[in-house]
Design a protein around this motif. Structure first.
Motif, short mmCIF file in Angstrom:
data_model
loop_
_atom_site.label_atom_id
_atom_site.label_comp_id
_atom_site.label_asym_id
_atom_site.label_seq_id
_atom_site.Cartn_x
_atom_site.Cartn_y
_atom_site.Cartn_z
N ASN A 188 53.19 25.86 -22.97
CA ASN A 188 54.44 25.13 -23.14
C ASN A 188 55.62 25.77 -22.42
N ALA A 189 55.44 26.97 -21.85
CA ALA A 189 56.53 27.59 -21.09
C ALA A 189 56.69 26.96 -19.72
N ILE A 190 55.68 26.20 -19.28
CA ILE A 190 55.77 25.45 -18.02
C ILE A 190 55.36 24.02 -18.31
N MET A 191 56.24 23.11 -17.96
CA MET A 191 55.90 21.69 -18.08
C MET A 191 55.90 21.07 -16.70
N TYR A 237 50.90 29.07 -15.04
CA TYR A 237 50.93 29.12 -13.57
C TYR A 237 49.75 28.36 -12.97
N ARG A 238 48.61 28.42 -13.64
CA ARG A 238 47.45 27.67 -13.13
C ARG A 238 47.65 26.16 -13.31
N LYS A 239 48.33 25.77 -14.38
CA LYS A 239 48.68 24.36 -14.53
C LYS A 239 49.62 23.93 -13.40
N ALA A 240 50.60 24.78 -13.11
CA ALA A 240 51.55 24.47 -12.04
C ALA A 240 50.83 24.30 -10.71
N GLY A 252 58.13 38.20 -10.65
CA GLY A 252 57.04 37.31 -10.22
C GLY A 252 56.95 36.07 -11.06
N GLY A 253 57.48 36.13 -12.28
CA GLY A 253 57.48 34.95 -13.13
C GLY A 253 58.25 33.81 -12.51
N ALA A 254 59.28 34.13 -11.73
CA ALA A 254 60.05 33.11 -11.01
C ALA A 254 59.46 32.86 -9.63
N LEU A 255 59.05 33.93 -8.95
CA LEU A 255 58.55 33.78 -7.57
C LEU A 255 57.32 32.89 -7.50
N ALA A 256 56.54 32.84 -8.57
CA ALA A 256 55.35 32.00 -8.58
C ALA A 256 55.67 30.52 -8.39
N LEU A 257 56.93 30.12 -8.67
CA LEU A 257 57.35 28.73 -8.45
C LEU A 257 58.48 28.65 -7.42
N ALA A 258 58.68 29.72 -6.67
CA ALA A 258 59.82 29.74 -5.74
C ALA A 258 59.41 29.99 -4.30
N VAL A 259 58.13 29.89 -3.99
CA VAL A 259 57.70 29.88 -2.58
C VAL A 259 57.85 28.44 -2.12
N ARG A 289 48.05 34.13 -6.82
CA ARG A 289 47.41 32.94 -6.25
C ARG A 289 48.42 31.83 -6.02
N ASN A 290 49.36 31.66 -6.94
CA ASN A 290 50.41 30.65 -6.72
C ASN A 290 51.22 30.97 -5.48
#
Length: 276
Positions: free
Chosen positions: A45-48, A86-89, A152-159, A129-130
């Motif tokens: 639930n931390a990533i939707m 992150y894998r869901k993302a 890295g918690g942010a970078l995983a969605l910021a590339v 991997r993200n």
């Protein structure tokens, strides 16, 4: 834009009324359909994320979620994702690639969850991997730092092809509290650390990391969430148009531009090494 120190911006970010992804998504997107699970372990639930329409354009929205009260924060682990988040993302980003939908990431986390269970399930691998997969994703990616952009918690969605930051947001390789804990062995020096880390939107624009600063309502987004959402929507519309022009030149140009964005780190003063 107001001239505030980094720790003053941190106070605004942590204001109890600051809007979260739960507020912004309904104000910016239409017909948001949330999808769940990483098809491996479970749902985080931390990533939707899910499919939505932005001014008639189908898109995929992936957002890190902070709660607006204690119950919501407990549900979303205070915005600190587990590996399955992150894998869901990544699953949703790959789906967007398949159906040629742009990906819009809303980033707001102090960092990835560092508990034992998260490590057992491969937290570092999921983030790495993200980063690797997003670098070559064959569809435009736009990321917005909404508040805290930690490690890295942010970078995983910021590339991404374009990185923007709300006026009162921060983005760093480690949280100010973590920085203080490592450097001075004293987490109470968080505010001192915050002011020397160069992590505000203005700092990161000068460093070439942030491409665009999105204004907020006077005094912070909590004073007028709808106005701030409108500023975000205007930026997203312009960013999608810019990236659509890139796509017209071919996918190779899009991916090459994204790669070069992260390789072009600029020129930094070389620090002398100690003889000791």
């Amino acid at each position: 834009m107001s001239e505030l120190t980094a720790c003053e911006r941190l106070d605004i970010i942590r204001h109890k009324g600051r809007p979260t992804a739960l507020d912004y998504i309904p104000m910016i997107f239409d017909e948001f359909f949330e999808m769940h699970g990483d098809r491996l372990f479970g749902d985080d639930n931390a990533i939707m994320g899910g499919v939505a329409s932005f001014r008639g354009t189908p898109c995929t929205v992936i957002a890190e979620v902070k709660g607006r009260n204690l119950a919501e924060n407990q549900k979303c682990n205070f915005g600190m994702p587990h590996p399955e988040g992150y894998r869901k993302a990544l699953r949703l980003a790959k789906q967007a690639e398949k159906f040629h939908r742009p990906v819009i990431c809303l980033v707001d986390t102090a960092g990835a969850f560092c508990g034992v269970d998260a490590e057992k399930r491969g937290q570092g691998e999921a983030i790495a991997r993200n980063i690797m997969e997003f670098m070559t994703l064959k569809t435009p990616v736009i990321s917005i730092i909404m508040g805290e952009g930690g490690s890295g918690g942010a970078l995983a969605l910021a590339v991404c092809d374009e990185l923007s930051m709300l006026e009162n947001s921060i983005y760093s390789v480690i949280s100010p509290r973590g920085f203080a804990s490592l450097l001075w062995k004293d987490s109470t020096k968080e505010r001192e650390a915050c002011n020397i880390m160069k992590i505000t939107a203005e700092d990161l624009t000068r460093l070439g990391v942030c491409d665009h600063i999105i204004p907020e309502a006077d005094g912070g987004a909590h004073n007028d969430p709808q106005l701030t959402a409108e500023y975000m929507a205007e930026y997203i519309a312009a960013a999608l148009e810019r990236n659509q022009r890139k796509l017209q030149k071919g996918l190779d140009e899009l991916i090459k531009g994204r790669y070069n964005k992260f390789r072009d780190v600029g020129e930094f003063e070389e620090l002398p090494l100690s003889d000791k």
